[in-house]
Design a protein around this motif. Structure first.
Motif, PDB file in Angstrom:
ATOM      1  N   LEU A  45      22.695  32.441 -84.956  1.00 42.20           N
ATOM      2  CA  LEU A  45      21.584  32.235 -86.042  1.00 42.20           C
ATOM      3  C   LEU A  45      22.367  31.405 -87.077  1.00 42.20           C
ATOM      4  CD1 LEU A  45      20.368  35.885 -86.534  1.00 42.20           C
ATOM      5  CD2 LEU A  45      19.262  33.801 -85.591  1.00 42.20           C
ATOM      6  N   MET A  46      21.687  30.960 -87.904  1.00 42.42           N
ATOM      7  CA  MET A  46      22.179  29.964 -88.838  1.00 42.42           C
ATOM      8  C   MET A  46      22.081  30.710 -90.262  1.00 42.42           C
ATOM      9  SD  MET A  46      20.917  26.023 -87.724  1.00 42.42           S
ATOM     10  CE  MET A  46      22.181  25.427 -88.577  1.00 42.42           C
ATOM     11  N   THR A  47      22.773  30.246 -91.289  1.00 43.24           N
ATOM     12  CA  THR A  47      22.639  30.892 -92.574  1.00 43.24           C
ATOM     13  C   THR A  47      21.901  29.985 -93.613  1.00 43.24           C
ATOM     14  OG1 THR A  47      24.829  30.091 -93.432  1.00 43.24           O
ATOM     15  CG2 THR A  47      24.540  32.121 -92.192  1.00 43.24           C
ATOM     16  N   SER A  48      21.302  30.644 -94.860  1.00 43.10           N
ATOM     17  CA  SER A  48      20.553  29.892 -95.600  1.00 43.10           C
ATOM     18  C   SER A  48      21.578  28.668 -96.141  1.00 43.10           C
ATOM     19  CB  SER A  48      20.461  30.867 -96.962  1.00 43.10           C
ATOM     20  OG  SER A  48      19.534  30.220 -97.864  1.00 43.10           O
ATOM     21  N   PRO A  49      20.714  27.433 -96.305  1.00 39.21           N
ATOM     22  CA  PRO A  49      19.083  27.413 -96.296  1.00 39.21           C
ATOM     23  C   PRO A  49      18.554  27.192 -94.935  1.00 39.21           C
ATOM     24  CG  PRO A  49      20.259  25.230 -96.829  1.00 39.21           C
ATOM     25  CD  PRO A  49      21.213  26.208 -96.664  1.00 39.21           C
ATOM     26  N   TYR A  50      19.337  27.465 -93.758  1.00 32.88           N
ATOM     27  CA  TYR A  50      18.710  27.150 -92.536  1.00 32.88           C
ATOM     28  C   TYR A  50      18.251  28.528 -92.013  1.00 32.88           C
ATOM     29  CZ  TYR A  50      21.086  22.649 -92.495  1.00 32.88           C
ATOM     30  OH  TYR A  50      21.547  21.551 -92.916  1.00 32.88           O
ATOM     31  N   LYS A  51      17.205  28.087 -91.349  1.00 26.92           N
ATOM     32  CA  LYS A  51      16.392  29.412 -90.767  1.00 26.92           C
ATOM     33  C   LYS A  51      16.147  29.396 -89.324  1.00 26.92           C
ATOM     34  CE  LYS A  51      12.116  31.633 -91.596  1.00 26.92           C
ATOM     35  NZ  LYS A  51      10.693  31.490 -92.130  1.00 26.92           N
ATOM     36  N   PHE A  52      16.037  30.313 -88.710  1.00 27.11           N
ATOM     37  CA  PHE A  52      15.789  30.242 -87.256  1.00 27.11           C
ATOM     38  C   PHE A  52      14.345  30.570 -87.025  1.00 27.11           C
ATOM     39  CE2 PHE A  52      14.118  32.761 -83.352  1.00 27.11           C
ATOM     40  CZ  PHE A  52      14.792  31.965 -82.568  1.00 27.11           C
ATOM     41  N   LEU A  53      13.402  29.545 -86.455  1.00 27.86           N
ATOM     42  CA  LEU A  53      12.051  29.633 -86.376  1.00 27.86           C
ATOM     43  C   LEU A  53      11.605  30.327 -85.212  1.00 27.86           C
ATOM     44  CD1 LEU A  53      11.192  25.909 -87.507  1.00 27.86           C
ATOM     45  CD2 LEU A  53      10.698  27.871 -88.708  1.00 27.86           C
ATOM     46  N   LYS A  54      11.683  29.737 -84.108  1.00 27.73           N
ATOM     47  CA  LYS A  54      11.198  30.403 -82.852  1.00 27.73           C
ATOM     48  C   LYS A  54      11.758  30.083 -81.527  1.00 27.73           C
ATOM     49  CE  LYS A  54       6.687  31.273 -80.843  1.00 27.73           C
ATOM     50  NZ  LYS A  54       5.166  30.934 -80.953  1.00 27.73           N
ATOM     51  N   GLU A  55      11.659  30.965 -80.669  1.00 29.06           N
ATOM     52  CA  GLU A  55      12.328  30.579 -79.071  1.00 29.06           C
ATOM     53  C   GLU A  55      11.200  30.345 -78.377  1.00 29.06           C
ATOM     54  OE1 GLU A  55      14.500  33.414 -76.046  1.00 29.06           O
ATOM     55  OE2 GLU A  55      15.695  32.970 -77.791  1.00 29.06           O
ATOM     56  N   TYR A  56      11.111  29.327 -77.446  1.00 31.29           N
ATOM     57  CA  TYR A  56      10.096  29.019 -76.426  1.00 31.29           C
ATOM     58  C   TYR A  56      11.015  29.255 -75.089  1.00 31.29           C
ATOM     59  CZ  TYR A  56       7.802  27.180 -80.387  1.00 31.29           C
ATOM     60  OH  TYR A  56       7.212  26.749 -81.610  1.00 31.29           O
ATOM     61  N   ARG A  57      10.273  29.733 -74.035  1.00 29.47           N
ATOM     62  CA  ARG A  57      10.718  29.790 -72.777  1.00 29.47           C
ATOM     63  C   ARG A  57       9.993  28.932 -71.829  1.00 29.47           C
ATOM     64  NH1 ARG A  57      14.333  34.702 -72.115  1.00 29.47           N
ATOM     65  NH2 ARG A  57      14.853  35.164 -74.236  1.00 29.47           N
ATOM     66  N   TYR A  58      10.696  28.349 -70.795  1.00 27.54           N
ATOM     67  CA  TYR A  58      10.158  27.385 -69.824  1.00 27.54           C
ATOM     68  C   TYR A  58      10.975  27.495 -68.607  1.00 27.54           C
ATOM     69  CZ  TYR A  58       8.071  25.469 -74.154  1.00 27.54           C
ATOM     70  OH  TYR A  58       7.268  25.276 -75.314  1.00 27.54           O
ATOM     71  N   GLY A  59      10.466  28.291 -67.565  1.00 26.84           N
ATOM     72  CA  GLY A  59      11.216  28.854 -66.522  1.00 26.84           C
ATOM     73  C   GLY A  59      12.789  29.116 -66.890  1.00 26.84           C
ATOM     74  N   LYS A  60      13.704  28.434 -66.247  1.00 28.46           N
ATOM     75  CA  LYS A  60      15.232  28.665 -66.550  1.00 28.46           C
ATOM     76  C   LYS A  60      15.605  28.097 -68.055  1.00 28.46           C
ATOM     77  CE  LYS A  60      16.344  28.554 -61.761  1.00 28.46           C
ATOM     78  NZ  LYS A  60      17.167  28.285 -60.701  1.00 28.46           N
ATOM     79  N   VAL A  61      14.678  27.529 -68.845  1.00 25.24           N
ATOM     80  CA  VAL A  61      15.213  27.105 -69.814  1.00 25.24           C
ATOM     81  C   VAL A  61      14.725  27.482 -71.307  1.00 25.24           C
ATOM     82  CG1 VAL A  61      15.012  24.818 -71.115  1.00 25.24           C
ATOM     83  CG2 VAL A  61      15.537  24.694 -68.857  1.00 25.24           C
TER      84      VAL A  61
END
Length: 179
Positions: free
Chosen positions: A153-169
């Motif tokens: 994770l990152m700290t402020s002012p950075y923010k995790f948005l979302k994780e997307y999954r595509y097969g093995k990636v």
């Protein structure tokens, strides 16, 4: 491996002759650009661990104002230059390790991070970006990794948005919020 859309649409890109570089699959590349949609046009883009240069080239094809390609491999940089030429683009191509480059590079709007999957570079690169603060407000970081890999994770002012999954990636997205 082709450019999906934009001014260089359909151009076939050169691929590596060996397994030293793992190009992003076209389906994953298309998904990445569906995620960031209009966040490319007129923006400054960093293709870190450039490999073939396909992510930065796709961004240029879609109207990015500038793209910088960074890799430590001379073979990869040669491939990036050939692919830029095939598409009629000019860009800054830099031989450097990622962390050293980040310490002197200035600000970007979009940063693609796709290091070798089994390296510890995700942590050091995201930590350096967070510490030096090189992403413009509202910018986006796209990190590609193995599906099972936990990204920091990152700290402020950075923010995790979302994780997307595509097969093995998986693709993890981060942003820099307004202060």
């Amino acid at each position: 491996m082709r450019v999906i859309t934009g001014s260089a649409r359909g151009r076939k890109l050169k691929t590596p002759l060996n397994d030293d570089v793992r190009p992003t699959a076209d389906s994953v590349k298309e998904a990445i650009f569906n995620i960031i949609r209009s966040d490319v046009e007129g923006r400054r883009v960093l293709d870190l661990f450039a490999g073939t240069g396909q992510l930065g080239i796709e961004a240029l094809s879609r109207g990015a104002a500038e793209a910088v390609f960074v890799d430590n491999s001379l073979n990869s940089l040669k491939l990036v230059k050939e692919n830029l030429s095939l598409c009629g683009f000019q860009a800054n191509v830099v031989r450097s390790d990622a962390v050293s480059y980040l310490k002197t590079c200035g600000k970007f709007d979009v940063i693609f991070i796709d290091p070798p999957y089994d390296s510890d570079l995700y942590e050091s690169v995201l930590e350096t970006i967070n510490l030096i603060d090189i992403l413009n407000e509202g910018g986006i970081i796209i990190a590609e990794a193995r599906r099972e890999r936990a990204l920091p994770l990152m700290t402020s002012p950075y923010k995790f948005l979302k994780e997307y999954r595509y097969g093995k990636v998986k693709i993890c997205t981060y942003t820099r919020e307004s202060e």
